[in-house]
Write an enzyme that holds these catalytic residues in place. Structure first.
Site, PDB file in Angstrom:
ATOM      1  N   GLY A   1     -40.128 -47.909  57.748  1.00  0.00           N
ATOM      2  CA  GLY A   1     -40.470 -48.462  58.819  1.00  0.00           C
ATOM      3  C   GLY A   1     -39.988 -49.611  59.372  1.00  0.00           C
ATOM      4  CB  SER A   2     -40.917 -52.837  61.042  1.00  0.00           C
ATOM      5  OG  SER A   2     -41.270 -52.233  61.967  1.00  0.00           O
ATOM      6  CB  THR A   3     -39.220 -52.830  55.209  1.00  0.00           C
ATOM      7  OG1 THR A   3     -38.897 -51.583  55.015  1.00  0.00           O
ATOM      8  CG2 THR A   3     -40.610 -53.351  55.024  1.00  0.00           C
TER       9      THR A   3
END
Length: 486
Positions: free
Chosen positions: A217-219
């Site tokens: 995801g956004s990591t």
């Protein structure tokens, strides 16, 4: 001698010669492999004839041995806080064998390692009973407890924590877990217990910190930001980017949407990371292209197995994608997947001014008399970022925690940098998302820890699942534990 007798004599001679050849083959050529074959009962009898050496954390053993009865395998393994430590130690079972450190360092722990030959010979001469050596880990008890306690009431998940300057693994937790003591013997019950664990749909035997790959995801936007800085695509994190809203991915009519009502049009990279703009990072990845993104991901360790010394699965960033797939991959979706260890490595490299150290969790191997047989020295794995760009990215991550999506990871008196992630998965995103948080903590004396947390909380409401809400508090407690133990 008549002809029939001569034939019989020749035949008998050939039989004797064949037997001699076979005997010499078994005694000299195959001796070592037969002596160590797990199907050789004598191997098991020898392995469990004496207490095993111990696995050590913070100077204290987390393992032991217990005398058995009614079997020719005299001692079986025991663990202290087995479910908490099993992702580190693995198991040593008389009925199913060993895994992880218990398997990799079995020779040291049983005292059968070739490096202990001189000592074993001396003990045999003096009549002293053979003993096993010890495996001294890099783990931090307080950090491991904080990680395990934070996860165990959240369903499935994992934590990996690293000391950025050395690569030492400080915590490695996975839930649901298991107690290796419950099947350490060789009884029918031990076998049944292992079978039940092995068939459990929640996979308690799986080390999620090393062996499970999740959509990050956004990591993953940290990797995209690093690529943008390193390639020169972004030279000033506070300057406006060319990021239209809506952003239609190249070759498609599909808009890459942002969450909720956050403002993302042409925002600077710092702001895009603070509020987690999909459109900004998707377009950056698409504009830089596959070659640049792939190169940066692989500098952080993607597409390569890690051995710590337990094997960790290779995290994945595809090397064959079209433009829209690169855009999706640049925000941690499409086919991108990472282990918690991998994302801890990303945070660690950024926190260590761009230098990625090889992660490891065995500090040294000891002989029974505590002499050091082998010691692990820190080793640089790669340099994903320059010092200047790493510090720029640190500043951006610290903004995320100060005023962005990661405020729940704030620690009074400590500088914390982080990045949240909520990763979609399942057909048409039908499954509950994974909650991620990657971070580091910085004090006046340095940066003692970088951590990655992923939570699969099946009990949580879909609308309540977020990296900041579920994963960040666990990361915070792990970072605090490390800082307090210093």
């Amino acid at each position: 001698m008549n002809k029939p007798l001569r034939r019989i004599a020749i035949f008998c001679g050939l039989l004797v010669l064949t037997l001699l050849i076979r005997d010499n083959w078994l005694q000299y050529v195959k001796a070592d492999s037969l002596a160590s074959d797990d199907n050789n009962r004598r191997v098991a009898i020898e392995r469990y004839s004496t207490p095993r050496g111990d696995i050590i954390v913070d100077g204290k053993s987390i393992t032991g041995s217990k005398a058995t009865s009614g079997t020719d395998l005299k001692y079986k393994r025991t663990w202290k806080d087995g479910p908490m430590w099993s992702p580190v130690t693995g198991y040593a079972s008389q009925v199913v064998g060993a895994s992880q450190l218990e398997s990799i360092d079995d020779g040291i722990l049983t005292g059968n390692d070739d490096r202990l030959f001189f000592r074993n010979t001396l003990d045999m001469i003096t009549g002293k009973k053979k003993e096993g050596g010890n495996v001294v880990t890099t783990l931090n008890t307080a950090a491991q407890k904080a990680a395990y306690d934070g996860l165990k009431n959240r369903g499935k998940g994992a934590v990996a924590a690293i000391e950025p300057s050395t690569g030492k693994i400080l915590a490695l937790a996975s839930t649901p877990s298991y107690d290796p003591s419950s099947f350490a013997g060789n009884s029918t019950k031990d076998g049944e217990t292992f079978s039940q664990l092995d068939k459990d749909k929640d996979k308690p035997l799986l080390n999620r910190a090393l062996r499970e790959t999740y959509p990050p995801g956004s990591t993953f936007k940290l990797v995209t930001a690093a690529a943008a800085l390193e390639s020169g695509k972004v030279s000033d994190p506070d300057a406006k980017t060319d990021s239209p809203v809506p952003f239609i991915m190249k070759g498609t009519t599909t808009e890459l949407k942002n969450e909720g009502s956050i403002r993302c049009e042409n925002v600077p990279l710092r702001e895009a990371l603070r509020v987690s703009c999909n459109s900004v990072f998707g377009k950056l990845g698409q504009d830089m292209g596959l070659k640049t993104m792939l190169g940066e991901a692989e500098k952080f360790g993607f597409n390569k197995e890690q051995f710590v010394p337990v094997r960790a699965n290779a995290s994945r960033f595809d090397d064959k994608m079209n433009d829209s797939q690169v855009a999706l991959s640049s925000i941690g979706q499409y086919d991108t997947a990472a282990t918690p260890l991998q994302m801890a490595m990303v945070a660690s490299a950024i926190a260590n001014d761009g230098k990625l150290m090889q992660p490891y969790m065995v500090d040294q191997l000891q002989a029974p008399n505590l002499d050091t047989i082998e010691k692990t020295e820190p080793k640089e794995l790669s340099q994903p970022l320059s010092e200047k760009n790493a510090q720029a990215l640190q500043s951006m991550m610290e903004t995320v925690v100060k005023t962005g999506t990661g405020t729940s990871a704030q620690i009074p008196g400590v500088t914390v940098g982080g990045k949240t992630g909520t990763a979609q998965h399942g057909v048409d995103n039908s499954e509950k998302p994974y909650a991620w948080f990657v971070s580091y903590a910085k004090t006046t004396s340095g940066t003692p820890v970088a951590v990655a947390v992923v939570v699969e909380d099946g009990a949580a409401s879909r609308d309540d699942i977020s990296g900041g809400g579920l994963a960040a508090p666990i990361a915070k407690s792990v970072m605090q534990a490390v800082i307090n133990s210093k």
